[in-house]
Every structure is written in structure tokens, then in C-alpha cells.
Design an enzyme around this catalytic site. Structure first.
Site, PDB file in Angstrom:
ATOM      1  N   LYS A  70      34.268  40.266  25.573  1.00 36.59           N
ATOM      2  CA  LYS A  70      33.688  40.648  26.868  1.00 36.59           C
ATOM      3  C   LYS A  70      34.762  41.155  27.814  1.00 36.59           C
ATOM      4  O   LYS A  70      34.600  42.188  28.469  1.00 36.59           O
ATOM      5  CB  LYS A  70      32.990  39.429  27.492  1.00 36.59           C
ATOM      6  CG  LYS A  70      32.626  39.617  28.958  1.00 36.59           C
ATOM      7  CD  LYS A  70      32.031  38.369  29.568  1.00 36.59           C
ATOM      8  CE  LYS A  70      33.013  37.395  30.124  1.00 36.59           C
ATOM      9  NZ  LYS A  70      33.545  37.688  31.458  1.00 36.59           N
ATOM     10  N   ASN A  71      35.873  40.402  27.885  1.00 43.05           N
ATOM     11  CA  ASN A  71      36.891  40.741  28.886  1.00 43.05           C
ATOM     12  C   ASN A  71      37.663  42.013  28.549  1.00 43.05           C
ATOM     13  O   ASN A  71      38.379  42.535  29.398  1.00 43.05           O
ATOM     14  CB  ASN A  71      37.855  39.567  29.088  1.00 43.05           C
ATOM     15  CG  ASN A  71      37.202  38.460  29.901  1.00 43.05           C
ATOM     16  OD1 ASN A  71      36.083  38.620  30.390  1.00 43.05           O
ATOM     17  ND2 ASN A  71      37.901  37.337  30.045  1.00 43.05           N
ATOM     18  N   CYS A 165      32.037  34.442  39.083  1.00 43.01           N
ATOM     19  CA  CYS A 165      31.994  32.991  38.943  1.00 43.01           C
ATOM     20  C   CYS A 165      32.500  32.310  40.197  1.00 43.01           C
ATOM     21  O   CYS A 165      33.447  32.779  40.826  1.00 43.01           O
ATOM     22  CB  CYS A 165      32.887  32.557  37.777  1.00 43.01           C
ATOM     23  SG  CYS A 165      32.145  32.759  36.181  1.00 43.01           S
ATOM     24  N   ARG A 170      39.425  33.630  44.588  1.00 43.05           N
ATOM     25  CA  ARG A 170      39.664  34.816  43.750  1.00 43.05           C
ATOM     26  C   ARG A 170      39.792  36.116  44.549  1.00 43.05           C
ATOM     27  O   ARG A 170      38.927  36.999  44.482  1.00 43.05           O
ATOM     28  CB  ARG A 170      38.571  34.930  42.685  1.00 43.05           C
ATOM     29  CG  ARG A 170      38.499  33.712  41.815  1.00 43.05           C
ATOM     30  CD  ARG A 170      37.534  33.858  40.684  1.00 43.05           C
ATOM     31  NE  ARG A 170      38.071  34.652  39.595  1.00 43.05           N
ATOM     32  CZ  ARG A 170      37.470  34.772  38.411  1.00 43.05           C
ATOM     33  NH1 ARG A 170      36.349  34.162  38.176  1.00 43.05           N
ATOM     34  NH2 ARG A 170      38.007  35.507  37.463  1.00 43.05           N
ATOM     35  N   ASP A 356      40.215  30.029  30.284  1.00 46.20           N
ATOM     36  CA  ASP A 356      38.833  30.214  29.845  1.00 46.20           C
ATOM     37  C   ASP A 356      38.434  29.275  28.704  1.00 46.20           C
ATOM     38  O   ASP A 356      37.281  29.290  28.267  1.00 46.20           O
ATOM     39  CB  ASP A 356      38.601  31.676  29.414  1.00 46.20           C
ATOM     40  CG  ASP A 356      38.549  32.607  30.618  1.00 46.20           C
ATOM     41  OD1 ASP A 356      38.497  32.119  31.757  1.00 46.20           O
ATOM     42  OD2 ASP A 356      38.550  33.839  30.408  1.00 46.20           O
ATOM     43  N   ARG A 448      26.058  35.549  30.471  1.00 48.03           N
ATOM     44  CA  ARG A 448      27.015  36.561  30.909  1.00 48.03           C
ATOM     45  C   ARG A 448      28.078  36.765  29.827  1.00 48.03           C
ATOM     46  O   ARG A 448      28.637  37.860  29.712  1.00 48.03           O
ATOM     47  CB  ARG A 448      27.719  36.119  32.207  1.00 48.03           C
ATOM     48  CG  ARG A 448      26.830  36.122  33.417  1.00 48.03           C
ATOM     49  CD  ARG A 448      27.625  35.744  34.642  1.00 48.03           C
ATOM     50  NE  ARG A 448      28.894  36.470  34.636  1.00 48.03           N
ATOM     51  CZ  ARG A 448      29.996  36.055  35.223  1.00 48.03           C
ATOM     52  NH1 ARG A 448      30.021  34.933  35.884  1.00 48.03           N
ATOM     53  NH2 ARG A 448      31.091  36.766  35.164  1.00 48.03           N
TER      54      ARG A 448
HETATM   55  C1  UD1 Z   1      40.538  37.503  34.132  1.00 45.39           C
HETATM   56  C2  UD1 Z   1      39.399  37.133  33.215  1.00 45.39           C
HETATM   57  C3  UD1 Z   1      39.026  35.672  33.376  1.00 45.39           C
HETATM   58  C4  UD1 Z   1      40.257  34.805  33.168  1.00 45.39           C
HETATM   59  C5  UD1 Z   1      41.395  35.264  34.062  1.00 45.39           C
HETATM   60  C6  UD1 Z   1      42.691  34.516  33.817  1.00 45.39           C
HETATM   61  C7  UD1 Z   1      38.082  39.125  32.995  1.00 45.39           C
HETATM   62  C8  UD1 Z   1      36.802  39.811  33.299  1.00 45.39           C
HETATM   63  N1  UD1 Z   1      38.240  37.927  33.536  1.00 45.39           N
HETATM   64  O1  UD1 Z   1      40.076  37.305  35.462  1.00 45.39           O
HETATM   65  O2  UD1 Z   1      38.021  35.355  32.409  1.00 45.39           O
HETATM   66  O3  UD1 Z   1      39.919  33.463  33.487  1.00 45.39           O
HETATM   67  O4  UD1 Z   1      41.651  36.662  33.850  1.00 45.39           O
HETATM   68  O5  UD1 Z   1      43.037  34.598  32.487  1.00 45.39           O
HETATM   69  O6  UD1 Z   1      38.917  39.619  32.268  1.00 45.39           O
HETATM   70  N2  UD1 Z   1      44.719  36.613  42.178  1.00 45.39           N
HETATM   71  C9  UD1 Z   1      45.139  36.848  43.461  1.00 45.39           C
HETATM   72  N3  UD1 Z   1      44.995  38.100  43.958  1.00 45.39           N
HETATM   73  C10 UD1 Z   1      44.480  39.122  43.235  1.00 45.39           C
HETATM   74  C11 UD1 Z   1      44.065  38.878  41.901  1.00 45.39           C
HETATM   75  C12 UD1 Z   1      44.198  37.596  41.402  1.00 45.39           C
HETATM   76  O7  UD1 Z   1      45.609  35.942  44.143  1.00 45.39           O
HETATM   77  O8  UD1 Z   1      44.399  40.254  43.747  1.00 45.39           O
HETATM   78  C13 UD1 Z   1      44.842  35.249  41.623  1.00 45.39           C
HETATM   79  C14 UD1 Z   1      43.511  34.648  41.204  1.00 45.39           C
HETATM   80  O9  UD1 Z   1      42.840  34.046  42.275  1.00 45.39           O
HETATM   81  C15 UD1 Z   1      43.959  33.658  40.156  1.00 45.39           C
HETATM   82  C16 UD1 Z   1      45.152  34.364  39.496  1.00 45.39           C
HETATM   83  O10 UD1 Z   1      45.584  35.338  40.421  1.00 45.39           O
HETATM   84  O11 UD1 Z   1      44.412  32.480  40.774  1.00 45.39           O
HETATM   85  C17 UD1 Z   1      44.862  35.031  38.187  1.00 45.39           C
HETATM   86  O12 UD1 Z   1      43.724  35.860  38.316  1.00 45.39           O
HETATM   87  P1  UD1 Z   1      43.504  37.143  37.395  1.00 45.39           P
HETATM   88  O13 UD1 Z   1      44.470  37.071  36.265  1.00 45.39           O
HETATM   89  O14 UD1 Z   1      43.519  38.332  38.268  1.00 45.39           O
HETATM   90  O15 UD1 Z   1      42.045  36.905  36.839  1.00 45.39           O
HETATM   91  P2  UD1 Z   1      40.876  37.940  36.685  1.00 45.39           P
HETATM   92  O16 UD1 Z   1      41.416  39.277  36.265  1.00 45.39           O
HETATM   93  O17 UD1 Z   1      39.976  37.875  37.845  1.00 45.39           O
END
Ligand code: UD1
Length: 467
Positions: A70-71, A165, A170, A356, A448
Site C-alpha cells: 500500500k505504502n 490515521c 503528523r 507499522d 484501508r
Molecule cells: C509513512 C507511512 C506510515 C509509516 C510512517 C513511518 C505511508 C503512506 N505511510 O508515513 O505507514 O508509519 O511512514 O514509517 O507511507 N513529520 C514531521 N513533519 C513532516 C513530516 C513528518 O514532523 O513534515 C514527523 C511525523 O509526525 C512523524 C515522523 O516525522 O513523527 C515520521 O513521519 P513520516 O516518516 O513522514 O511518516 P509518513 O510519511 O506520514
């Protein structure tokens, strides 16, 4: 930018009438021997039933086909926005609600999308809008990933701030700041990110992410493919799904090196072209079924899954007493009935233990001999499954971002509530071994991210149904 849009409109006017958007679809379909054997009608809409009822106590034995990740699929769909030629995906997890949500969003932008079983084709030639509205974005945080591609190809994009979620705040600040470093002008207004490129488009730059982010790395990777000059992404995320995205972009004509390392370099090119790409298997789905068999006992063959993408979890599973091995394209997991041993885990960016799989591991540890400590370092508020597991008899104490799980002899079936995707599946796993009946309400989140989980588990002996 305006020249591109004008060309686009001209193409759109003639396109529907004369040319199939997916000239290679039928050929691809007939060239694939596995096509008909994949899970049943993967183009079906998720059902309206919103509960799962599990009766615990059955061993799991059999074969489970692992779906495309999915991701990876969601980001690959966004990558198709970077070209006006069709892009074809094999091994697409088409049954997932998130894939449907992304399809709805991209169709709204003007893409033509065809999905049949595990094939998907996207033609972003006729894109006529660069606005991702709140109603289509709110369900799924990944919608933010259309920002980079739209901005890079059209010079403008307006994307609602995302939902997804409920696991912490986030933010998307890392995405926005990095796009600004490529020259984007970004305003936040009325819940929307309103972004434009300067005259001449995005410009390559050296970006040092202050924190490792999967989504920000992917957004920038895609945007930089069409930027002028060289972009270096430092402290980039290394997830296999990012490597898969990068490999697809390379097939589309992008110039990228350093995938899977913390420094990715992208030489911008003027345009990208269509391609065919097979989506890598879902390591989190595979990890979930490994844990399921570890809990129930039995032997599962997970078809088309790669152990090397789960290396951090493998050591811990082995310490806990679960045997896992790779056999050609499949993973075999075996567990004699009996209590697993307590282990400690800490979630970390890849190649560390994946956040995850944290909830599923916690469900497993709730029945361990001794105790295990789980430390969550990626997301705040990702312990929402704890109260629900405790309602089933688990003994878990949360302190800050750590949880102590003291193993109990047995869990008891109960009525529980699914709160986010991985929390939901943790409750299904707990239900598989609990005494009596467990009813999991609000399985929307589960659908999802898990294709046909009820069908896959019941084919291996689980007593599980939707209601
Ligand atoms: C992706 C995955 C999710 C997984 C996560 C971490 C998808 C669709 N989702 O989520 O399943 O749990 O990676 O492996 O691929 N952060 C910030 N600012 C930002 C972006 C992120 O502070 O602009 C923080 C987030 O709140 C979190 C951390 O960085 O604490 C990591 O998030 P991130 O790696 O960006 O996760 P996602 O890409 O949202």
C-alpha cells in the site's frame, strides 16, 4: 507552466474521442500468467459491513498471497502525475480503501484510471485541475504526496491539509520547507496549501532534512525529477517503498542515484515518460501474518514476500521463538503451540523496527512468557490499541512513549473498537487467540490497508467473518 497547460487542454479535447488512454492494458493482462489466479475480483468495492467477528483458538495453516505494498502503491500513483503518458502497475493492491481514495482524488484532478484485479493503469495526460479538495483529502494523509508532482509538472498546486490515521499531530512542515528550498512559493490559507513555482519552475537544491521522513523524502524525490539542475536529499528515508518509487521514476526517465541510502541525488530532466512497474510486496502485511502464525501456532506460506525487508523484526521474532525463513519468492513461518518469550522493541526509521508493526507485536507480547517493553519513537499517541487490548485481558502499562507488556496466560473475547489501521489489525490478531468471541467494530481503518484479510485468514483455518 501556461504553455504546458494549453497543450494539455488541446490534448484532452481530442484524446477521449480518438485514442485509448491505455493502449497496452489488454496486452499486459494477457501476458501475465498469474493474472487470473490473484485474489478474487480485486476491483470490488469494500463491503458495507463494518464489524469483524473472530472466534479464537484455531491454528493457522495454509497459503496467503501477499499483496502489493500500500505504502508504495499510493506514492507510485502520485508519480504517474509527472508524465502525460500512461503508467501501468502490476501487483497493485486495488481492493484497499486507500487506493480507492487516491483513485477518487486523481480522477478529480483529471486522470484516467483503470483497475482490474491486480493491474492498474493511470493516464495523467488529461489532468485539468491542480486542486486537491478537502473532501477528497481528509480521509488520507498521503494525499499530500500529489503536491510535489503537481507543482513540478504544472507549476502550481493547491492541496488541502491532510487527515489520515489519528496517531498524533503528523505535521507536513518538512515537505513544505523542502519544497520552498526548491524555490516553491507556499501560502497556507483556509486549510489549503497553495503553492506556485517561480518563473522557470523548480530549481535543484541541497536539502538537509532535520528529521527522517518517509513522505517528505518521497514528495521531494518526485518534485526534483523535473526541477532544473541537481537536487541532493540528505538525511533521506531509506524505506524499500522509497526505493521502489525511485526505481519506477528511473524507468520513467528520471536520473536518480543513492536510493536506499541517506543521500539521494536527483538530476532534473525536462520531462518523464510512461512505463510499466511491478509494485513490491507489502512487508507490513507479511509481518502481520508472520505474527499471526506466531500467536496461533501452525505453518503459513506467505507468497511473494521478502524477508530482507523485515530484517529488524526477524531477530526479535527469532528471540521470541518464531521460525521464519525465505523459500524462493515466499516466506515460511512456523510455530509450535506454546508461549512465546518476551522481547523488547523500539520503533525506528528503516532499517529499524517499523512503527507499522508495533501494535501487532504488542498483541503478540500480551501472551508472552515474562514481559516485553515497547518504545515508540516515530509517532506520539500510537498506543491507542492499549485500552482495547486491556479490555481483552492484556496487562499493559504505558509510560510516556514506552509500554510495558506483562504476558498473561490468555486473552478473553470482547467487543472492541478499531481506532487506526495498525491498531485495528492488532485487535484481529488478539481475537484469533482469545477465548470466545471478539467483535471488532469500525473496521473501516482495517480495509484501508489489508486486502481481503477475512478471506485470507479464513482460508488458513481462522474462524472469522464480517458482520
Ligand atoms: C509513512 C507511512 C506510515 C509509516 C510512517 C513511518 C505511508 C503512506 N505511510 O508515513 O505507514 O508509519 O511512514 O514509517 O507511507 N513529520 C514531521 N513533519 C513532516 C513530516 C513528518 O514532523 O513534515 C514527523 C511525523 O509526525 C512523524 C515522523 O516525522 O513523527 C515520521 O513521519 P513520516 O516518516 O513522514 O511518516 P509518513 O510519511 O506520514
Amino acid at each position: 507552466m501556461f504553455v504546458k497547460q494549453a497543450t494539455q487542454t488541446a490534448r484532452e479535447n481530442t484524446w477521449d474521442k480518438k485514442v485509448s488512454p491505455f493502449p497496452a492494458f489488454d496486452q499486459l493482462k494477457s501476458s501475465r500468467s498469474t493474472y487470473q489466479q490473484k485474489s478474487p475480483d480485486t476491483n470490488a468495492q469494500p463491503s458495507k459491513l463494518d464489524k469483524i467477528i473472530v472466534r479464537g483458538g484455531q491454528e493457522l495453516n495454509g497459503v496467503i498471497p501477499i499483496s502489493g505494498a500500500k505504502n508504495a502503491a499510493l506514492k507510485l500513483m502520485c508519480a504517474a502525475l509527472l508524465t502525460d503518458e500512461p503508467v501501468y502497475f502490476e501487483n497493485a493492491p486495488n481492493m484497499l480503501r486507500d487506493i480507492q481514495s487516491q483513485t477518487d482524488l486523481m480522477t478529480h484532478l483529471g486522470c484516467h484510471i483503470r483497475r482490474e484485479r491486480d493491474l492498474m493503469a493511470i493516464n495523467a495526460g488529461p489532468v485539468h485541475s491542480q486542486t486537491a479538495p478537502y473532501d477528497l483529502v481528509r480521509k488520507m494523509r498521503t494525499s499530500i504526496l500529489v503536491l510535489g508532482p503537481l507543482l513540478a509538472r504544472f507549476g502550481q498546486a493547491k492541496v488541502s491539509l491532510p487527515g489520515g490515521c489519528a496517531i498524533g499531530t503528523r505535521p507536513v512542515d518538512l515537505h513544505l520547507k523542502a519544497l520552498e528550498e526548491l524555490g516553491a512559493q507556499i501560502k497556507l490559507e483556509n486549510g489549503y496549501i497553495d503553492a506556485k513555482t517561480p518563473q522557470g519552475g523548480l530549481q535543484g537544491a541541497k536539502i538537509l532534512f532535520p528529521k527522517v521522513s518517509v513522505g517528505a523524502t518521497e514528495n521531494l524525490l518526485m518534485a526534483a525529477t523535473l526541477a532544473k539542475g541537481t537536487t541532493v536529499l540528505a538525511n533521506a528515508a531509506k524505506e524499500p517503498e522509497i526505493v521502489d518509487l525511485g526505481e519506477c521514476l528511473i524507468k520513467m526517465g528520471a536520473k536518480i542515484t543513492g536510493l536506499g541510502t541517506e543521500t539521494i541525488t536527483i538530476e532534473g530532466v525536462p520531462e518523464l515518460k510512461g512505463t510499466t512497474h511491478s509494485i513490491l510486496p507489502d512487508r507490513i502485511e507479511a509481518g502481520t501474518y508472520i505474527i499471526a502464525a506466531g500467536m496461533t501456532g501452525g505453518t503459513l506460506k506467505l507468497q511473494n514476500a521478502r524477508i530482507e525487508h523485515l530484517s529488524a523484526a526477524m531477530g526479535l521474532l527469532s528471540q521470541a521463538g518464531i521460525e521464519v525463513e525465505q523459500s524462493d519468492q515466499d516466506i515460511i513461518v512456523h510455530r509450535e503451540i506454546g508461549r512465546i518469550l518476551g522481547v523488547d522493541i523500539m520503533t525506528e526509521p528503516y532499517p529499524g523496527f517499523p512503527t507499522d508493526l508495533q501494535a501487532q507485536f504488542m498483541a503478540m507480547l500480551s501472551l508472552c512468557q515474562g514481559a516485553g517493553m515497547i518504545t515508540e519513537t516515530i509517532f506520539e499517541n500510537r498506543f491507542m490499541h492499549v485500552p482495547e487490548l486491556c479490555r481483552m485481558g492484556a496487562d499493559i502499562t504505558v509510560q510516556g512513549n514506552s509500554a510495558i507488556v506483562r504476558g498473561v496466560e490468555s486473552l478473553k473475547g470482547a467487543e472492541v473498537m478499531a481506532t487506526d489501521l495498525r491498531a485495528s489489525v492488532a485487535l484481529v490478531l488478539a481475537g484469533l487467540v482469545a477465548e470466545g468471541e471478539t467483535t471488532i467494530n469500525r473496521i473501516y481503518h482495517l480495509e484501508r490497508g489489508y486486502e481481503d484479510i477475512v478471506g485470507k485468514l479464513s482460508a488458513c483455518g481462522a474462524d472469522i467473518r464480517k458482520a
